[in-house]
Design a protein around this motif. Structure first.
Motif, PDB file in Angstrom:
ATOM      1  N   LEU A   1       0.828  -1.211   0.000  1.00  0.00           N
ATOM      2  CA  LEU A   1       0.000   0.000   0.000  1.00  0.00           C
ATOM      3  C   LEU A   1       0.858   1.255   0.000  1.00  0.00           C
ATOM      4  O   LEU A   1       1.875   1.305   0.665  1.00  0.00           O
ATOM      5  CB  LEU A   1      -0.880   0.017   1.252  1.00  0.00           C
ATOM      6  N   THR A   2       0.414   2.242  -0.753  1.00  0.00           N
ATOM      7  CA  THR A   2       1.175   3.498  -0.783  1.00  0.00           C
ATOM      8  C   THR A   2       0.287   4.643  -0.304  1.00  0.00           C
ATOM      9  O   THR A   2      -0.873   4.444   0.005  1.00  0.00           O
ATOM     10  CB  THR A   2       1.631   3.828  -2.215  1.00  0.00           C
ATOM     11  N   GLY A   3       0.838   5.817  -0.299  1.00  0.00           N
ATOM     12  CA  GLY A   3       0.043   7.015   0.012  1.00  0.00           C
ATOM     13  C   GLY A   3      -0.213   7.133   1.484  1.00  0.00           C
ATOM     14  O   GLY A   3       0.567   6.728   2.309  1.00  0.00           O
ATOM     15  N   GLY A   4      -1.348   7.707   1.843  1.00  0.00           N
ATOM     16  CA  GLY A   4      -1.694   7.919   3.238  1.00  0.00           C
ATOM     17  C   GLY A   4      -3.001   8.657   3.231  1.00  0.00           C
ATOM     18  O   GLY A   4      -3.736   8.586   2.239  1.00  0.00           O
ATOM     19  N   TYR A   5      -3.289   9.341   4.328  1.00  0.00           N
ATOM     20  CA  TYR A   5      -4.566  10.040   4.373  1.00  0.00           C
ATOM     21  C   TYR A   5      -4.533  11.247   3.437  1.00  0.00           C
ATOM     22  O   TYR A   5      -3.580  12.027   3.473  1.00  0.00           O
ATOM     23  CB  TYR A   5      -4.844  10.491   5.792  1.00  0.00           C
ATOM     24  N   PRO A   6      -5.534  11.424   2.589  1.00  0.00           N
ATOM     25  CA  PRO A   6      -5.522  12.567   1.662  1.00  0.00           C
ATOM     26  C   PRO A   6      -5.860  13.878   2.372  1.00  0.00           C
ATOM     27  O   PRO A   6      -7.004  14.332   2.361  1.00  0.00           O
ATOM     28  CB  PRO A   6      -6.570  12.192   0.612  1.00  0.00           C
ATOM     29  N   ASN A   7      -4.834  14.480   2.974  1.00  0.00           N
ATOM     30  CA  ASN A   7      -5.057  15.680   3.786  1.00  0.00           C
ATOM     31  C   ASN A   7      -5.573  16.863   2.979  1.00  0.00           C
ATOM     32  O   ASN A   7      -6.274  17.721   3.511  1.00  0.00           O
ATOM     33  CB  ASN A   7      -3.780  16.046   4.536  1.00  0.00           C
ATOM     34  N   SER A   8      -5.230  16.906   1.678  1.00  0.00           N
ATOM     35  CA  SER A   8      -5.734  18.015   0.866  1.00  0.00           C
ATOM     36  C   SER A   8      -7.259  17.924   0.738  1.00  0.00           C
ATOM     37  O   SER A   8      -7.953  18.949   0.766  1.00  0.00           O
ATOM     38  CB  SER A   8      -5.076  18.020  -0.508  1.00  0.00           C
ATOM     39  N   LEU A   9      -7.782  16.708   0.629  1.00  0.00           N
ATOM     40  CA  LEU A   9      -9.244  16.545   0.554  1.00  0.00           C
ATOM     41  C   LEU A   9      -9.881  16.882   1.904  1.00  0.00           C
ATOM     42  O   LEU A   9     -10.966  17.467   1.965  1.00  0.00           O
ATOM     43  CB  LEU A   9      -9.606  15.121   0.132  1.00  0.00           C
ATOM     44  N   LYS A  10      -9.185  16.518   2.987  1.00  0.00           N
ATOM     45  CA  LYS A  10      -9.703  16.843   4.322  1.00  0.00           C
ATOM     46  C   LYS A  10      -9.798  18.367   4.489  1.00  0.00           C
ATOM     47  O   LYS A  10     -10.804  18.887   4.980  1.00  0.00           O
ATOM     48  CB  LYS A  10      -8.784  16.248   5.388  1.00  0.00           C
ATOM     49  N   GLN A  11      -8.772  19.047   4.029  1.00  0.00           N
ATOM     50  CA  GLN A  11      -8.760  20.514   4.149  1.00  0.00           C
ATOM     51  C   GLN A  11      -9.885  21.146   3.332  1.00  0.00           C
ATOM     52  O   GLN A  11     -10.586  22.052   3.787  1.00  0.00           O
ATOM     53  CB  GLN A  11      -7.402  21.034   3.694  1.00  0.00           C
ATOM     54  N   LEU A  12     -10.063  20.610   2.123  1.00  0.00           N
ATOM     55  CA  LEU A  12     -11.147  21.081   1.261  1.00  0.00           C
ATOM     56  C   LEU A  12     -12.501  20.902   1.973  1.00  0.00           C
ATOM     57  O   LEU A  12     -13.352  21.799   1.983  1.00  0.00           O
ATOM     58  CB  LEU A  12     -11.107  20.235  -0.019  1.00  0.00           C
ATOM     59  N   ALA A  13     -12.692  19.742   2.597  1.00  0.00           N
ATOM     60  CA  ALA A  13     -13.948  19.459   3.305  1.00  0.00           C
ATOM     61  C   ALA A  13     -14.116  20.426   4.479  1.00  0.00           C
ATOM     62  O   ALA A  13     -15.215  20.955   4.701  1.00  0.00           O
ATOM     63  CB  ALA A  13     -13.964  18.011   3.790  1.00  0.00           C
ATOM     64  N   GLU A  14     -13.044  20.662   5.218  1.00  0.00           N
ATOM     65  CA  GLU A  14     -13.162  21.515   6.407  1.00  0.00           C
ATOM     66  C   GLU A  14     -13.484  22.957   6.043  1.00  0.00           C
ATOM     67  O   GLU A  14     -14.324  23.588   6.691  1.00  0.00           O
ATOM     68  CB  GLU A  14     -11.890  21.414   7.248  1.00  0.00           C
ATOM     69  N   GLU A  15     -12.843  23.466   4.972  1.00  0.00           N
ATOM     70  CA  GLU A  15     -13.159  24.830   4.529  1.00  0.00           C
ATOM     71  C   GLU A  15     -14.630  24.923   4.121  1.00  0.00           C
ATOM     72  O   GLU A  15     -15.311  25.913   4.393  1.00  0.00           O
ATOM     73  CB  GLU A  15     -12.304  25.201   3.314  1.00  0.00           C
ATOM     74  N   SER A  16     -15.114  23.869   3.464  1.00  0.00           N
ATOM     75  CA  SER A  16     -16.493  23.892   2.972  1.00  0.00           C
ATOM     76  C   SER A  16     -17.503  23.766   4.103  1.00  0.00           C
ATOM     77  O   SER A  16     -18.608  24.310   4.007  1.00  0.00           O
ATOM     78  CB  SER A  16     -16.706  22.779   1.949  1.00  0.00           C
ATOM     79  N   LEU A  17     -17.146  23.031   5.157  1.00  0.00           N
ATOM     80  CA  LEU A  17     -18.054  22.936   6.310  1.00  0.00           C
ATOM     81  C   LEU A  17     -18.323  24.336   6.866  1.00  0.00           C
ATOM     82  O   LEU A  17     -19.465  24.667   7.207  1.00  0.00           O
ATOM     83  CB  LEU A  17     -17.454  22.052   7.409  1.00  0.00           C
ATOM     84  N   GLU A  18     -17.282  25.138   6.933  1.00  0.00           N
ATOM     85  CA  GLU A  18     -17.439  26.525   7.410  1.00  0.00           C
ATOM     86  C   GLU A  18     -18.376  27.296   6.477  1.00  0.00           C
ATOM     87  O   GLU A  18     -19.295  27.984   6.902  1.00  0.00           O
ATOM     88  CB  GLU A  18     -16.081  27.265   7.409  1.00  0.00           C
ATOM     89  N   ARG A  19     -18.093  27.144   5.180  1.00  0.00           N
ATOM     90  CA  ARG A  19     -18.838  27.903   4.171  1.00  0.00           C
ATOM     91  C   ARG A  19     -20.317  27.507   4.143  1.00  0.00           C
ATOM     92  O   ARG A  19     -21.191  28.347   3.957  1.00  0.00           O
ATOM     93  CB  ARG A  19     -18.188  27.626   2.803  1.00  0.00           C
ATOM     94  N   PHE A  20     -20.581  26.211   4.322  1.00  0.00           N
ATOM     95  CA  PHE A  20     -21.962  25.723   4.192  1.00  0.00           C
ATOM     96  C   PHE A  20     -22.738  25.739   5.510  1.00  0.00           C
ATOM     97  O   PHE A  20     -23.906  25.378   5.535  1.00  0.00           O
ATOM     98  CB  PHE A  20     -21.978  24.302   3.630  1.00  0.00           C
ATOM     99  N   PHE A  21     -22.091  26.116   6.600  1.00  0.00           N
ATOM    100  CA  PHE A  21     -22.814  26.103   7.877  1.00  0.00           C
ATOM    101  C   PHE A  21     -23.938  27.141   7.831  1.00  0.00           C
ATOM    102  O   PHE A  21     -23.712  28.290   7.472  1.00  0.00           O
ATOM    103  CB  PHE A  21     -21.867  26.381   9.045  1.00  0.00           C
TER     104      PHE A  21
END
Ligand code: GRG
Length: 294
Positions: A1-21
């Protein structure tokens, strides 16, 4: 297995949670604060990241799935708030903070959960509708509603409560895990596939992937309740034993449970082969789900 947790996608989700609240009237600040308190407490954002990762695996821009991804995190947060209530698990620590009902009172915590659930559908109907055509939007809504209803997450919770304090067989334990945890994870993958306009065989592949991934995720959740650290997991540990719940490690020990989680992960990866996906990010997520300590 390669890679790891996709932190860029996590960041995208977190910014959007703020925006969509949802912005609300100041008279609603108490319930709105309770919603924010639980939603913006540190979480892995596993379900939104999975939805976005599926879109990326399909070669599409993950941003087209941000509203439904955030809706899934609203729903997940509602389920944590209600699960922690005195009438259910009676927990005092969640995501490293006192639980919502301890901080805001039971009445507000119940309503904050209810509001997050409803706002998830508002978000899909208003924001996801900008990217997804009505027939596919209806498919997305069907996935989310079914996965969280009596045949999904709530059904799993009902059997979990009914099984507390009694020995249950492996089939019942898997029923609880598949419904309580698995259904929302499966819905996240399928919503990503629908929004990303996957071919039917790709929908099938990510569905099988997510089913195995969800089982591995929940087995590790059971193991962390025994072997994890409170600082990392952010909730009171040993609750499964205290609440006399049947778990994988309780049934077969930690080592065999780990092998079961590994086997489920292998199955998850196998399900992706030959579906014409850029599966690296999905491999990374499966690896994370297996090795995580939080
Ligand atoms: C209608 C009363 C009522 C309840 C709603 C509570 C409920 C239905 C369902 C329970 C869902 C639940 C709490 C499942 C457990 C799933 C699980 C493994 C939670 C932890 O998720 P993580 O590890 O947590 O993704 P973070 O904090 O990282 O998001």
């Amino acid at each position: 297995l390669t890679g790891g947790y996709p932190n860029s996608l996590k960041q995208l989700a977190e910014e959007s949670l703020e925006r969509f609240f949802p912005q609300t009237d100041p008279r609603l600040s108490r319930v709105s604060d309770a919603m924010k308190y639980s939603l913006f407490a540190p979480g892995k954002r596993f379900r939104p990241v999975l939805a976005l990762a599926v879109v990326e695996a399909l070669g599409k821009d993950p941003r087209i799935a941000l509203p439904v991804a955030c809706a899934l995190e609203f729903i997940h947060t509602y389920s944590l708030i209600h699960d922690d209530l005195p009438a259910i698990d009676n927990d005092d620590l969640r995501r490293g903070r006192p639980t919502c009902h301890l901080k805001f009172g039971e009445d507000t915590a119940i309503l904050a959960g209810d509001a997050l659930y409803a706002e998830a559908f508002v978000l899909i109907l208003t924001e996801q509708a900008k990217y997804t055509s009505p027939p596919m939007l209806i498919e997305v809504l069907k996935e989310v509603a079914t996965a969280t209803g009596i045949k999904g997450m709530v059904g799993g919770q009902v059997v979990d409560i009914a099984s507390t304090g009694r020995a249950v067989d492996l089939a019942t334990l898997e029923f609880i895990h598949n419904h309580k945890t698995g259904c929302l994870i499966r819905a996240a993958a399928r919503c990503g596939a629908i929004v990303g306009e996957a071919e039917p065989e790709q929908v099938e592949a990510v569905t099988r992937y997510a089913e195995h991934l969800g089982l591995a995720f929940q087995i590790i959740d059971d193991i962390l309740d025994v072997t994890g650290s409170v600082e990392m997991v952010g909730k009171t540990l040993g609750r499964d034993v205290d609440n006399r719940k049947t778990t994988f490690p309780g049934k077969m020990g930690v080592e065999r449970s780990r092998s079961e989680a590994q086997a489920a992960t292998d199955q998850a990866l196998k399900a992706l082969s030959g579906a014409g996906l850029n599966a690296d990010v999905l491999f990374g997520l499966a690896d994370f789900a297996l090795r995580r300590a939080s």
